[in-house]
Design a protein around this motif. Structure first.
Motif, short mmCIF file in Angstrom:
data_model
loop_
_atom_site.label_atom_id
_atom_site.label_comp_id
_atom_site.label_asym_id
_atom_site.label_seq_id
_atom_site.Cartn_x
_atom_site.Cartn_y
_atom_site.Cartn_z
N GLU A 83 0.81 -1.22 0.00
CA GLU A 83 0.00 0.00 0.00
C GLU A 83 0.85 1.27 0.00
O GLU A 83 0.61 2.20 -0.79
CB GLU A 83 -0.95 -0.01 1.20
CG GLU A 83 -1.91 1.16 1.22
CD GLU A 83 -2.87 1.09 2.39
OE1 GLU A 83 -3.36 2.17 2.78
OE2 GLU A 83 -3.12 0.00 2.93
N ASP A 84 1.85 1.33 0.89
CA ASP A 84 2.71 2.52 0.96
C ASP A 84 3.44 2.77 -0.35
O ASP A 84 3.49 3.89 -0.85
CB ASP A 84 3.74 2.39 2.09
CG ASP A 84 3.14 2.61 3.46
OD1 ASP A 84 2.07 3.25 3.55
OD2 ASP A 84 3.74 2.13 4.44
N ARG A 87 1.20 4.04 -3.23
CA ARG A 87 0.90 5.46 -3.06
C ARG A 87 2.11 6.31 -3.45
O ARG A 87 2.00 7.30 -4.15
CB ARG A 87 0.50 5.74 -1.60
CG ARG A 87 0.21 7.21 -1.31
CD ARG A 87 -0.19 7.45 0.14
NE ARG A 87 0.63 6.78 1.13
CZ ARG A 87 1.82 7.19 1.53
NH1 ARG A 87 2.36 8.26 1.00
NH2 ARG A 87 2.49 6.53 2.45
N GLN A 90 2.95 6.96 -7.07
CA GLN A 90 2.11 8.01 -7.65
C GLN A 90 2.55 9.40 -7.19
O GLN A 90 2.61 10.33 -7.98
CB GLN A 90 0.64 7.79 -7.26
CG GLN A 90 0.05 6.50 -7.75
CD GLN A 90 0.05 6.42 -9.26
OE1 GLN A 90 -0.33 7.35 -9.94
NE2 GLN A 90 0.52 5.30 -9.80
N GLU A 91 2.88 9.54 -5.89
CA GLU A 91 3.19 10.84 -5.31
C GLU A 91 4.62 11.32 -5.53
O GLU A 91 4.85 12.51 -5.73
CB GLU A 91 2.88 10.82 -3.80
CG GLU A 91 1.41 10.65 -3.49
CD GLU A 91 1.13 10.53 -2.01
OE1 GLU A 91 2.08 10.63 -1.19
OE2 GLU A 91 -0.04 10.32 -1.66
#
Length: 155
Positions: A83-84, A87, A90-91
């Motif tokens: 999950e991390d 994210r 993308q960021e």
């Protein structure tokens, strides 16, 4: 034998045992110190232009597990495996490093006298673990990078 001679002999024996223990500890340094010394010689690895690897990172900026593909010396594709990392791909996609960039960070930490700047290497010489801590008295400046599933690929 008097009590004074017994205490003197006990003190001398204790001192001798202490000296033997110190010498033994110095000769059989910790595993991390041994691996750093042994692996320092493996620093001759040359980063290929193209390869893939899995990076598990725990830093203030970059945390998670990533599958990274490098082409022509640059990160070409990143897949977040948790999950991390999904994210973060993308960021902050530009924060995912090549192995060469990780080694440059290690060299920088060493040149800046970081409190911890250690690496462990595979038999072919590529790093498999890089541990950094610029200041042991500061929080949030530690970094641990684990490199696995390294596969060189044709140009």
């Amino acid at each position: 034998m008097t009590a004074g001679q017994s205490r003197t002999r006990s003190a001398a024996t204790a001192a001798l045992l202490g000296a033997v223990l110190c010498v033994t500890a110095a000769c059989s340094s910790s595993p991390s110190a041994r691996s750093a010394e042994t692996n320092e010689a493996k620093g001759t690895w040359e980063e290929p232009a193209s390869y893939s690897y899995t990076l598990t990172s725990s830093t203030q900026v970059l945390a998670g597990t990533f599958r990274v593909k490098v082409r022509n010396g640059k990160v070409a594709d990143v897949v977040g495996l948790d999950e991390d990392s999904r994210r973060q791909t993308q960021e902050v996609p530009d924060e995912i490093p090549t192995i060469g960039e990780l080694l440059q960070t290690l060299d920088k930490a060493r040149s800046e006298d970081a409190d911890t700047a250690e690496a462990d290497y595979a038999s072919d010489g590529h790093p498999v673990r890089i541990s950094l801590d610029w200041d042991k008295n500061s929080i949030d400046d530690e970094a641990l990078y684990t490199i696995s599933s390294y596969e060189p690929s044709p140009g």
